[in-house]
Design an enzyme around this catalytic site. Sequence first.
Site, mmCIF file in Angstrom:
data_model
loop_
_atom_site.group_PDB
_atom_site.id
_atom_site.type_symbol
_atom_site.label_atom_id
_atom_site.label_comp_id
_atom_site.label_asym_id
_atom_site.label_seq_id
_atom_site.Cartn_x
_atom_site.Cartn_y
_atom_site.Cartn_z
ATOM 1 N N ALA A 161 46.133 -78.273 12.877
ATOM 2 C CA ALA A 161 46.272 -77.464 11.661
ATOM 3 C C ALA A 161 47.474 -76.510 11.772
ATOM 4 O O ALA A 161 47.720 -75.977 12.855
ATOM 5 C CB ALA A 161 44.994 -76.657 11.445
ATOM 6 N N PRO A 162 48.240 -76.306 10.689
ATOM 7 C CA PRO A 162 47.989 -76.777 9.324
ATOM 8 C C PRO A 162 48.586 -78.146 8.981
ATOM 9 O O PRO A 162 48.589 -78.537 7.824
ATOM 10 C CB PRO A 162 48.654 -75.692 8.473
ATOM 11 C CG PRO A 162 49.817 -75.267 9.303
ATOM 12 C CD PRO A 162 49.362 -75.348 10.742
ATOM 13 N N LYS B 67 53.036 -81.300 11.893
ATOM 14 C CA LYS B 67 53.379 -82.429 12.760
ATOM 15 C C LYS B 67 52.494 -83.639 12.458
ATOM 16 O O LYS B 67 52.936 -84.771 12.595
ATOM 17 C CB LYS B 67 53.297 -81.996 14.229
ATOM 18 C CG LYS B 67 54.260 -80.853 14.517
ATOM 19 C CD LYS B 67 54.179 -80.336 15.921
ATOM 20 C CE LYS B 67 54.972 -79.039 16.078
ATOM 21 N NZ LYS B 67 54.312 -77.865 15.437
ATOM 22 N N ASP C 283 41.312 -80.149 14.762
ATOM 23 C CA ASP C 283 41.539 -78.716 15.000
ATOM 24 C C ASP C 283 40.178 -78.033 15.100
ATOM 25 O O ASP C 283 39.196 -78.479 14.505
ATOM 26 C CB ASP C 283 42.370 -78.077 13.882
ATOM 27 C CG ASP C 283 43.075 -76.809 14.363
ATOM 28 O OD1 ASP C 283 44.273 -76.883 14.708
ATOM 29 O OD2 ASP C 283 42.416 -75.745 14.407
ATOM 30 N N ASP D 156 36.252 -78.771 19.261
ATOM 31 C CA ASP D 156 37.033 -78.308 20.398
ATOM 32 C C ASP D 156 37.719 -79.549 20.985
ATOM 33 O O ASP D 156 37.070 -80.585 21.180
ATOM 34 C CB ASP D 156 36.091 -77.655 21.412
ATOM 35 C CG ASP D 156 36.750 -77.492 22.761
ATOM 36 O OD1 ASP D 156 37.911 -77.069 22.806
ATOM 37 O OD2 ASP D 156 36.102 -77.823 23.771
ATOM 38 N N CYS E 30 55.131 -73.019 20.825
ATOM 39 C CA CYS E 30 56.214 -72.246 20.202
ATOM 40 C C CYS E 30 56.279 -70.877 20.876
ATOM 41 O O CYS E 30 56.423 -69.859 20.207
ATOM 42 C CB CYS E 30 56.013 -72.138 18.697
ATOM 43 S SG CYS E 30 54.433 -71.423 18.211
HETATM 44 C C1 LIG Z 1 50.244 -74.206 17.274
HETATM 45 S S1 LIG Z 1 48.880 -74.418 16.249
HETATM 46 C C2 LIG Z 1 49.072 -76.091 15.732
HETATM 47 C C3 LIG Z 1 50.159 -76.309 14.709
HETATM 48 C C4 LIG Z 1 50.167 -77.733 14.175
HETATM 49 N N1 LIG Z 1 50.303 -78.702 15.238
HETATM 50 C C5 LIG Z 1 51.267 -77.951 13.160
HETATM 51 O O1 LIG Z 1 52.325 -78.481 13.509
HETATM 52 O O2 LIG Z 1 51.061 -77.602 11.995
HETATM 53 C C6 LIG Z 1 47.547 -74.542 17.372
HETATM 54 C C7 LIG Z 1 46.228 -74.920 16.757
HETATM 55 O O3 LIG Z 1 45.276 -75.087 17.812
HETATM 56 C C8 LIG Z 1 44.002 -74.828 17.269
HETATM 57 N N2 LIG Z 1 43.040 -74.664 18.382
HETATM 58 C C9 LIG Z 1 42.736 -73.547 19.096
HETATM 59 N N3 LIG Z 1 41.827 -73.821 20.044
HETATM 60 C C10 LIG Z 1 41.538 -75.147 19.944
HETATM 61 C C11 LIG Z 1 40.664 -76.022 20.647
HETATM 62 N N4 LIG Z 1 39.908 -75.583 21.657
HETATM 63 N N5 LIG Z 1 40.603 -77.323 20.268
HETATM 64 C C12 LIG Z 1 41.373 -77.768 19.235
HETATM 65 N N6 LIG Z 1 42.222 -76.978 18.534
HETATM 66 C C13 LIG Z 1 42.305 -75.688 18.881
HETATM 67 C C14 LIG Z 1 44.238 -73.593 16.419
HETATM 68 O O4 LIG Z 1 43.219 -73.457 15.437
HETATM 69 C C15 LIG Z 1 45.621 -73.892 15.811
HETATM 70 O O5 LIG Z 1 45.482 -74.442 14.537
#
Ligand SMILES: C[S@@+](CC[C@H](N)C(=O)[O-])C[C@H]1O[C@@H](n2cnc3c(N)ncnc32)[C@H](O)[C@@H]1O
Length: 312
Positions: free
Chosen positions: A115-116, A119, A137, A164, A235
């Site tokens: 999310a969001p 990618k 996510d 998760d 990032c």
């Molecule tokens: C850097 S953002 C991702 C951005 C996304 N890849 C994009 O390009 O739009 C990291 C994401 O990891 C999610 N996240 C956090 N802990 C997580 C977990 N244990 N398992 C899966 N997703 C998780 C967060 O909710 C967040 O949306």
Amino acid sequence: MTRRAAEFPGRFLDRCRAMVPDFEPFIDSMSRPPRRTVRVNTIKANREQVLGWLRNLDPQPLDWWENALALGQPGVGKRLEHFLGLVYVQEAASMVPPLVLGAEPGETVLDLCAAPGSKTTQLAAMMENTGLVVANDYSQARLRGLVGNVDRAGCLNVVITRMDGVALVRNWPGSCDRVLVDAPCTCEGTVRRSARVLDQWSLDAIARFSQLQKGLAVAGYHALKPGGTMVYSTCTLAPEENEEVVDYLARRFPEAELLPVELPGFRMRQPLAEWNGRRFATGVANCRRILPQDNDTEAFFLALIRRPIEAR
Ligand SMILES: C[S@@+](CC[C@H](N)C(=O)[O-])C[C@H]1O[C@@H](n2cnc3c(N)ncnc32)[C@H](O)[C@@H]1O
């Protein structure tokens, strides 16, 4: 030093001085707003069409990828081309991890932290709307944006899950041609967009994210088929969230191959060989850092990892 940089936490600036080779141009870039960029959504449009539709926003193709456009004028977020999903508003460095991962039509791809969906939608388009992208996510709130973006971009090859990432892979090991772990992080590299990310910044937060990232990176590796490849990206600049995570993965899976991260025409820097007196595994040298002054983007970190065919 610019006024905005002077507002960054002193400890953050000290760490940057220790890890970035040319500090002045770096901090100058970090203090300026990012360039406006969009990705042509090739599921619905092509570059020539978009260049025509957005001509009054002064679009300029970027030389490292045909579908990345910089816009000289603001306002794309209010344009029909955005609402119809013909273009996707996406920071340029965020387009690099899917390009390095290189998903192909017909493959099975897991986007573990999706999310969001910047990618996810890029991967779906690179796969020409075929095969399968599992976009996962953990955050219910962020999932709404993911669903909306996948829908608007016209992606028919995406399944969305909310779990998760570690638990998801436990039920689904060894199944994917490619995996993207675009990990949750301290987002230091995004201060150009909003200096407020540094309001939450602390060494404790870095340590917490590092732990979470190690678990997600291991899960991503477990999801790979033998012969499959994975990109780990963040990032952020913190070595604890970058080189240290890849070092952990390399030591946990000695058979894993750390492949060179490359994108022709796009400048990337060597990773750190050591941090806080700790030397990283030799393969970590194949990772790359994206610094804001090199391509006028946000900062990023990337590792490309292959699970060998004869994996355990
Ligand atoms: C850097 S953002 C991702 C951005 C996304 N890849 C994009 O390009 O739009 C990291 C994401 O990891 C999610 N996240 C956090 N802990 C997580 C977990 N244990 N398992 C899966 N997703 C998780 C967060 O909710 C967040 O949306």
